[in-house]
Design an enzyme around this catalytic site. Structure first.
Site, PDB file in Angstrom:
ATOM      1  N   GLY A 197       0.814  -1.210   0.000  1.00 40.22           N
ATOM      2  CA  GLY A 197       0.000   0.000   0.000  1.00 40.22           C
ATOM      3  C   GLY A 197       0.846   1.257   0.000  1.00 40.22           C
ATOM      4  N   CYS A 198       0.439   2.212   0.804  1.00 42.90           N
ATOM      5  CA  CYS A 198       1.055   3.541   0.779  1.00 42.90           C
ATOM      6  C   CYS A 198       2.531   3.526   1.148  1.00 42.90           C
ATOM      7  CB  CYS A 198       0.306   4.482   1.719  1.00 42.90           C
ATOM      8  SG  CYS A 198      -1.438   4.727   1.322  1.00 42.90           S
ATOM      9  N   VAL A 199       2.982   2.522   1.882  1.00 42.36           N
ATOM     10  CA  VAL A 199       4.380   2.489   2.309  1.00 42.36           C
ATOM     11  C   VAL A 199       5.310   2.037   1.194  1.00 42.36           C
ATOM     12  CG1 VAL A 199       4.579   0.094   3.136  1.00 42.36           C
ATOM     13  CG2 VAL A 199       5.785   1.926   4.353  1.00 42.36           C
TER      14      VAL A 199
END
Length: 360
Positions: free
Chosen positions: A150-152
């Site tokens: 995801g965002c990481v």
């Protein structure tokens, strides 16, 4: 840091952020999605408040805004969204890769390893396989397609390439992030999390060229000094997606900023202290997960008021682009020789990836 040490570090040579053509003001998006997601009354009023407070002025979308209603009403909405992801996502990836390689002064045939990440489209073969012929990468390029970070994944992707290049210092790595968050919109979900997501996330992609120390030579870029991954305790239900028959349903807890506030300050301090240096951080490239996320990180790190201005500008201009968001922040971060930038990604888990860079 000793100049001899930076010369032995892998180096980020280019960061190329790209956006789809359909750009809309936040108020325009809110008006359209309010009709699609809610009935007149308190829930619609809540949607407008959440969009107004998201810290977002404009967003770029994979489709023209008016087409989302038709997509959401289709019985095969998940299949149709997948087709759009493959078509639009591949075009964005091609633009990003060609731009990044040109900026780095490299050709597609120079790429030895390709790391692809997304959390908004599911396909096999993944887009990176299709990208090989589209841009002319070698047929023996080593591919690492990834889903779920995801965002990481923008920050983590740089770290994983650096892990590889330490053992292959003569090679070139390419990170490609494609996130079409608008395609995960759930018409049947009127939860606060879905309403927040409908006002926060945008679409975009990024390509990053990272070279091993031998291949980088004296090319300018960001030396990757160090990095660390962390899974924060008791936070697995705070952020992510749940897969269902109609696609990916957002999981977004109101407690996410509190989780970050409790842990990020100590984790970053321990990371920097563990390097055994007195040298501090000059610039901060933090994932623009939303105003409350940025406020929580800034407070936890006791940062000056303007330290996260670039992250807030990216959020305002394009929204939260999941794994591409922090890479768009890095692309806008001033490249001043000798300055250090701390790249901080935040994603499901809740996980963080901290990468220390020095401009050389």
């Amino acid at each position: 840091m000793d100049p001899r040490a930076t010369s032995r570090a892998s180096r980020v040579l280019a960061v190329e952020p790209v956006l789809p053509a359909h750009r809309h003001e936040q108020g325009e998006i809110a008006a359209e999605l309010a009709l699609l997601l809610t009935e007149p009354g308190p829930r619609r009023q809540l949607l407008h408040r959440l969009h107004a407070n998201a810290g977002v002025r404009t967003r770029h979308l994979a489709l023209p805004l008016a087409e989302y209603a038709d997509l959401a009403r289709r019985p095969d909405a998940f299949d149709a969204a997948g087709a759009v992801f493959a078509d639009v996502g591949l075009d964005l990836a091609e633009r990003a890769v060609k731009g990044a390689l040109a900026s780095a002064g490299l050709a597609p045939a120079d790429v030895d390893v390709l790391l692809f990440t997304t959390v908004t489209g599911v396909a096999a073969p993944s887009l990176d396989a299709l990208l090989v012929d589209r841009v002319g990468l070698r047929r023996d390029v080593v591919r690492w397609p990834g889903f779920g970070l995801g965002c990481v994944a923008g920050a983590a992707g740089i770290a994983r390439l650096e892990d590889h290049l330490v053992g292959h210092p003569g090679q070139v790595g390419l990170l490609v992030s494609v996130e079409l968050c608008s395609l995960t919109l759930q018409r049947s979900d009127t939860s606060v999390a879905n309403l927040v997501a409908s006002g926060l996330f945008g679409d975009g992609a990024t390509a990053v060229v990272v070279a091993g120390a031998e291949r980088a030579g004296d090319r300018p870029g960001w030396a990757v000094l160090d990095h660390v991954s962390r899974l924060l305790p008791d936070s697995t239900d705070a952020l992510g997606f749940q897969a269902g028959s109609r696609g990916l349903r957002i999981v977004l807890s109101a407690g996410l900023p509190d989780v970050l506030h409790r842990h990020v300050g100590g984790d970053v301090a321990a990371f920097l202290a563990g390097r055994g240096e007195d040298r501090g951080v000059d610039r901060w490239a933090v994932h623009p997960g939303g105003p409350k996320v940025l406020d929580a990180v800034a407070d936890a790190l006791a940062l000056p008021a303007d330290a996260l201005d670039v992250s807030r500008e990216v959020l305002a201009d394009v929204g939260n682009l999941s794994s591409s968001a922090v890479l768009h922040v890095l692309a806008r971060t001033p490249a001043v020789v000798g300055e250090r930038t701390l790249l901080l990604g935040v994603g499901p888990g809740v996980s963080t990836e901290t990468v220390l860079l020095e401009r050389v």
